[in-house]
Design an enzyme around this catalytic site. Structure first.
Site, mmCIF file in Angstrom:
data_model
loop_
_atom_site.group_PDB
_atom_site.id
_atom_site.type_symbol
_atom_site.label_atom_id
_atom_site.label_comp_id
_atom_site.label_asym_id
_atom_site.label_seq_id
_atom_site.Cartn_x
_atom_site.Cartn_y
_atom_site.Cartn_z
ATOM 1 N N SER A 122 -9.355 1.731 2.742
ATOM 2 C CA SER A 122 -8.561 2.448 2.157
ATOM 3 C C SER A 122 -8.120 1.477 0.833
ATOM 4 O O SER A 122 -7.159 1.920 0.230
ATOM 5 C CB SER A 122 -7.833 3.873 2.774
ATOM 6 O OG SER A 122 -7.215 3.327 3.848
ATOM 7 N N LYS A 142 0.571 -1.058 -0.045
ATOM 8 C CA LYS A 142 0.212 -0.586 -0.652
ATOM 9 C C LYS A 142 0.898 1.535 -0.455
ATOM 10 O O LYS A 142 2.006 1.005 0.587
ATOM 11 C CB LYS A 142 -1.423 -0.269 0.851
ATOM 12 C CG LYS A 142 -2.132 0.866 1.374
ATOM 13 C CD LYS A 142 -2.529 0.917 2.598
ATOM 14 C CE LYS A 142 -3.638 2.080 3.062
ATOM 15 N NZ LYS A 142 -4.854 1.990 3.426
ATOM 16 N N SER A 146 -10.242 -1.035 6.966
ATOM 17 C CA SER A 146 -9.699 -0.700 5.869
ATOM 18 C C SER A 146 -8.642 -2.087 5.435
ATOM 19 O O SER A 146 -8.167 -1.379 4.147
ATOM 20 C CB SER A 146 -8.540 0.958 5.881
ATOM 21 O OG SER A 146 -9.114 2.167 5.578
#
Ligand SMILES: [Mg+2]
Ligand SMILES: [Zn+2]
Lengths: 93, 486, 479
Positions: free
Chosen positions: C147, C72, C171
């Site tokens: 996210s 990420k 997330s």
């Protein structure tokens, strides 16, 4: 507790943000809706509840030096620099 | 400028102290000043995204030790909080500090009368023996150092994140002299614990002052003014003297004191408005979620306790008691632990310990020695004092021995031999000198016998001259008196 | 079949038997990326060359030797950008490795690239990315969740074998549920956060997104453990997870919190979760009704505490030391205002303002402090529930992936999407999301198993048993 009227521009300026008139209007409406939702919290009785998370014994750091970044690496992201100092526009008191 | 009797000042101090640690407060970067800019920085102290703080246990121990030395209540569990404000010298735009649960609360700093300014040490103000209460002592991180150029500023982050102990006093101080003594007395304690070098002129101890005035007898505080840019203890005193007079003058004219921060200009000898406090800062303190609460009751406190030094007041009392020094001498010795250790060694075996104190504090100190490195062994002073006490040399000779000692360090006994200084205490030799003196000075003899006892001095002078200063003056006095009254 | 379709566990076997070389895996992944990335936009950045170079000198004896992994874009990896999908980190190149990243390197894995996300991990749809939106592999007109939407879309879309994500309020789990992969949010303190760009420090946790539970356990075993650089990591010694794969859930007690099964909830989601519960029961587990009474307060508590922490965490983005700097600033104050106003997107600004407000003088008691206290009550709810059961069984998301753009103008409605995941972060417990069914329109549905603190072994064991008894993890999104 009823949802307070926030002065969005004051709060934004505490956070060093300048909002456009559009943002100001939009955020004001959205935040009062969100804060409205948060009103539920005032109904919860928390008189005897401790706010603090239970203390754990954390691992502290021994006072022994470890390598720092090289000056080049430390300044590699600086938008402006001279003589190994990071430069900013003049600081006003 | 003295405070008119009807007004009094109310003063509180916030003192920031740099700690003697190897590394910074929350990272392993070296805690050292004066190196190349940006040479002691890492992701943590540069506030890079993703970096996390880990507390330096030594900084916590030193703060606890300070709390122990100053009689504070020590927290079993302490927390770190974030203090939010934006400034370019602060990498994260929040400072990790302590708000709700500081490491130390309460405590006090006893004011050492001899650490008041010299010229007021004899006044009641200095002799009052007050102790100034502390509000709290907490630990935080220092900010970076900025340099201001014409149109830009440059920042060196080496100091960013170094440990800083903040000591906050109650508004107990009443005079500039007390503030002066407070800083000096506090410094003595910090030095004793090896907590900090605490030299204000080097920025190792920094001080913000809050001061207001009020009519004597009034309980409420006046509007307080914060003073900044105080770079020495005497600067604090001068700034306060100026500021108190300014506030009193204003009050007497019926003017309101503005709630503001004023800057001390040492050259101008005056304070000037820096910023007015229309809006109080909103620091939005909250517990730093990156740091778990610190338990001090599982080893840290005990470790600090084992380092408790002899406190200045205890040391001074012991010096007076064990060595017979004066209170003043005890304060001077107590202020310099290395000198004090030197003195204690010097006086340990000496017959007259007070004489050793005089030698060291007057003659030796005036040569500005470094007692840590001087080649003159402390035992030499004991020996020198003993040589005088047992009559081997007289005090004039002792001065000579001392001068030689400074020039070519050696045992005073050897110096006495080398210079052929030993005092003549042999009664028959002295008797001969005395007879010669009487024979050569019939006038003085006559005067003496007529009751002008001072006339004996001329005879003594004759003997001393004849003996090249080696005659034992006390014995000469005795022998002359005996011969003259015969 | 393309190696991009395999699990880490299988590839490791084939690598160790010399049947394949690490470069073969990369080649297949790149082929797959070239075909699908234009549609999905799961990545913000790809390390094609450095990954291929690394593949030539991998140490296969290491636990992840030769295995490419995506990160990420909020994890620092030395020399790489770390954009947090924000304009404010334009040009920033990390001068250090996050602990999780350095553990991956030490375990022999190859850093494949950086995945898209909501800016600073603030969002539930990956629509708040300054670098463009990511699409759901099962239906490109829908959001991948957020996210960690890029990580989930990459893994589910077979353009990554596994990815790291971060989970502050769901997330990892919510995008895993919406994209049909396995997402693990470990117990707070299990994995070091050092080098993860903080959103809300007391809630953030790094975790893996994988195709299977076994791969999840493999990554957790590499990443878990105390880190002297992260004061909040737990001191317990490193563990290896899911070393026993006997598939039994015999005797496990599953708690079904009544607050997570409300009238009017999405019926397809509800029936998938109920049948998962039935499967556990059929296989020797017991089901218990439990209550987490403070659940209705969780969203409010979360958005107060998370934004309060974020308002401070994001203060460092000011244009002084790194990242974007506004030009022509008159002075430092002007520099701050311009840099931050230009650099942050709308959602980030909204949250910074909210967080600043709840901490401000006169309001901190009613909002921030009250929320801290209610958080303690939420935590007690979980502690109590775990005296009655071993794991909690709930939906991960109230509904399957929603259409792109549907909620961008209604932040509160967007916030409510996290209702089933947020409490776990507030309580600090670990939880997993794994596929447990599909809707009629072929959208994945996620099952959430929540464990007691540091109960990952039980979570993984139960999840693995369920997974292996079903074929959901083998289904492929349309290509
Ligand atoms: Mg301070
Ligand atoms: Zn550092």
């Amino acid at each position: 507790m009823s949802a307070p009227q926030i002065n969005i521009s004051d709060v934004a300026s505490l956070a060093r943000l300048t909002l456009t008139p559009d943002e100001t209007a939009k955020f004001s409406a959205q935040l009062s809706q969100i804060l409205g939702h948060m009103e539920t919290l005032s109904q919860i009785a928390t008189g005897a509840v401790p706010e603090v998370t239970p203390p754990a014994q954390p691992a502290l750091r021994q006072d022994i030096p470890t390598p720092s970044l090289s000056i080049e690496a430390a300044l590699s992201n600086a938008p402006a620099q001279a003589n190994d100092l990071i430069l900013v526009p003049r600081i006003l008191e | 400028m003295s405070t008119p009797a009807k007004w009094e000042a109310v003063i509180g101090l916030e003192v920031h102290v740099q700690l003697l640690t190897q590394t910074k407060m929350f990272c392993g970067c070296t805690n050292h000043y004066g190196d190349a800019p940006t040479s002691h920085v890492c992701p943590v102290c540069l506030g890079l995204p993703g970096s996390l703080p880990v507390p330096n246990e030594e900084a916590i121990r030193l703060t606890l030790l300070t709390g122990l030395m100053l009689g504070c209540t020590l927290a079993p569990v302490a927390r770190f909080d974030r203090k939010n404000y934006f400034y370019p010298d602060m990498p994260k735009n929040y400072q990790i500090s302590q708000y709700d649960d500081p490491l130390c609360a309460g405590g006090q700093v006893p004011l050492d009368p001899f650490l008041f300014p010299k010229e007021i040490q004899d006044t009641a103000e200095a002799k009052a023996g007050r102790a100034i209460r502390l509000t709290r002592i907490h630990l935080e991180e220092d900010v970076a150092k900025s340099f201001h150029f014409e149109d830009r500023s440059g920042i060196d982050f080496n100091r960013a994140g170094t440990p800083l102990m903040e000591i906050v006093s109650e508004a107990d101080l009443r005079t500039p002299g007390e503030a002066f003594s407070f800083l000096g007395s506090l410094r003595q304690v910090l030095l004793a614990g090896h907590v900090s070098h605490a030299d204000m002129e080097k920025g190792q101890m920094r001080c913000d002052v809050n001061v207001s005035v009020r009519p004597i007898g009034q309980k409420e505080f006046g509007t307080k003014v914060e003073l900044k840019n105080l770079n020495s203890t005497s600067g604090v005193r001068r700034a306060l003297t100026y500021e108190i007079a300014r506030q009193i003058t204003a009050c007497e004219k019926g003017e309101a004191i503005a709630h503001e921060t004023r800057r001390w200009d040492d050259e101008a000898g005056a304070t000037f408005t820096m910023r007015t406090k229309e809006k109080a800062h909103d620091y939005r303190y909250f517990p730093d979620p990156d740091l778990l609460p610190v338990r001090t009751d599982q080893g840290l406190l005990e470790a600090a306790r084992t380092r408790l030094p002899e406190l200045p007041s205890v040391l001074q009392a012991r010096l007076i008691q064990a060595f017979g020094v004066t209170a003043y001498q005890a304060s001077v010795l107590g202020a310099d632990r290395i000198l004090c250790a030197y003195f204690e060694k010097a006086a340990a075996q000496a017959k007259s310990k007070a004489t050793v104190a005089n030698w060291i504090l007057n003659d030796f100190l005036s040569t500005q020695p470094d007692p840590a490195t001087t080649p003159i062994l402390p035992e030499f002073f004991g020996e020198l004092a003993d040589l005088v006490a047992d009559g081997t040399i007289n005090s004039a000779q002792a001065k000579k021995v001392f001068a030689e000692l400074m020039a070519n360090p050696a045992s005073p006994r050897e110096i006495v031999k080398r210079l052929g200084l030993a005092q003549i205490s042999d009664v028959s030799a002295l008797g001969t000198y005395c007879d010669e003196a009487i024979a050569a000075n019939p006038r003085s003899v006559e005067d003496y016998r007529a009751g002008k006892t001072n006339a004996i001095n001329a005879l003594k002078g004759f003997v001393m001259k004849k003996s090249q200063g080696k005659a034992n003056p006390l014995q000469v006095d005795e022998i002359l008196k005996a011969k003259l009254s015969a | 079949m393309s190696l991009a379709y395999e699990t880490i566990a299988t590839l490791r076997h084939r690598l160790l038997s010399k049947e394949i070389h690490p470069r073969d895996i990369l080649k297949d992944l790149f082929t797959q990326i070239d075909a699908r990335e234009k549609t999905l936009h799961a990545y913000t950045y790809l390390n094609r060359e450095s990954a291929l170079a690394a593949a030539e000198k991998t140490d296969l004896s290491l636990p992840l030797g030769g295995i490419p992994i995506a990160l990420k874009d909020n994890l620092n990896a030395l020399g790489d950008p770390c954009t947090c999908a924000s304009k404010i980190l334009e040009g920033y190149k990390a001068p250090y490795d996050a602990t999780a990243v350095s553990l991956l390197r030490q375990a022999g894995s190859i850093l494949l690239g950086r995945t898209n996300m909501d800016e600073f991990a603030m969002g539930s749809s990956t629509e708040n990315s300054a670098l463009g939106l990511t699409r759901n592999p099962w239906d490109p007109t829908r959001i991948p969740g957020g996210s960690s939407g890029g990580s989930a879309a990459a893994v589910a879309g077979r353009i990554a074998l596994a990815a790291l994500g971060s989970d502050t309020g769901g997330s990892i789990r919510q995008p895993a549920a919406l994209c049909g992969c396995v997402g693990l949010k470990p117990t707070y303190g299990r994995i070091s956060r050092y080098g993860l760009v903080a959103f809300a420090s007391s809630l953030d946790q790094i975790g893996p997104l994988t195709r299977t539970v076994e791969d999840s356990a493999l990554l957790l075993s590499v990443l878990a453990g105390h880190d002297p650089r992260d004061n909040t990591t737990d001191l317990r010694p490193p563990e290896k997870f899911l070393t026993q794969k006997n598939g039994s859930v015999q005797g496990l007690r599953f708690g079904l919190p009544k607050e997570y099964f409300l009238p009017g909830m999405d019926s397809e989601t509800e029936s998938a979760i109920r049948s998962a519960a039935d499967w556990f029961k059929k296989n020797g587990a017991t089901l218990v009704d439990v209550s987490l009474p403070h659940t209705p307060t969780a969203i409010a508590v979360y958005y107060i505490l998370a934004t309060a922490e974020a308002s401070a965490n994001l203060a460092r983005f000011d244009g002084v030391r790194y990242g974007r700097r506004a030009t022509d600033a008159r002075d430092v104050l002007d520099l701050y205002h311009r840099t931050r106003s230009e650099g942050f997107g709308a959602e980030v600004k909204r949250r910074i303002i909210l967080g600043t407000f709840v901490l401000s003088q006169g309001y901190a008691d009613a909002y921030y402090r009250q929320a801290q206290k209610v958080r303690a009550l939420l935590r007690q709810d979980f502690e109590k529930a775990f005296t009655q059961c071993d794991l909690l069984l709930t939906p991960t998301s109230p509904e399957p992936a929603f259409p792109l753009g549907e909620r961008t103008q209604d932040p509160l409605k967007m916030y409510l999407a996290d209702v089933f995941t947020i409490s776990t972060n507030l309580a600090g417990n670990g939880a997993i999301s794994l596929p447990c069914g599909f809707t009629k329109s072929n959208l994945p549905i996620g099952l959430q198993l929540i464990g007691p603190r540091f109960g990952e072994e039980t979570i993984l064991r139960a999840a693995h048993a369920f997974e292996q008894a079903h074929d959901f993890f083998q289904r492929l999104p349309p290509s």
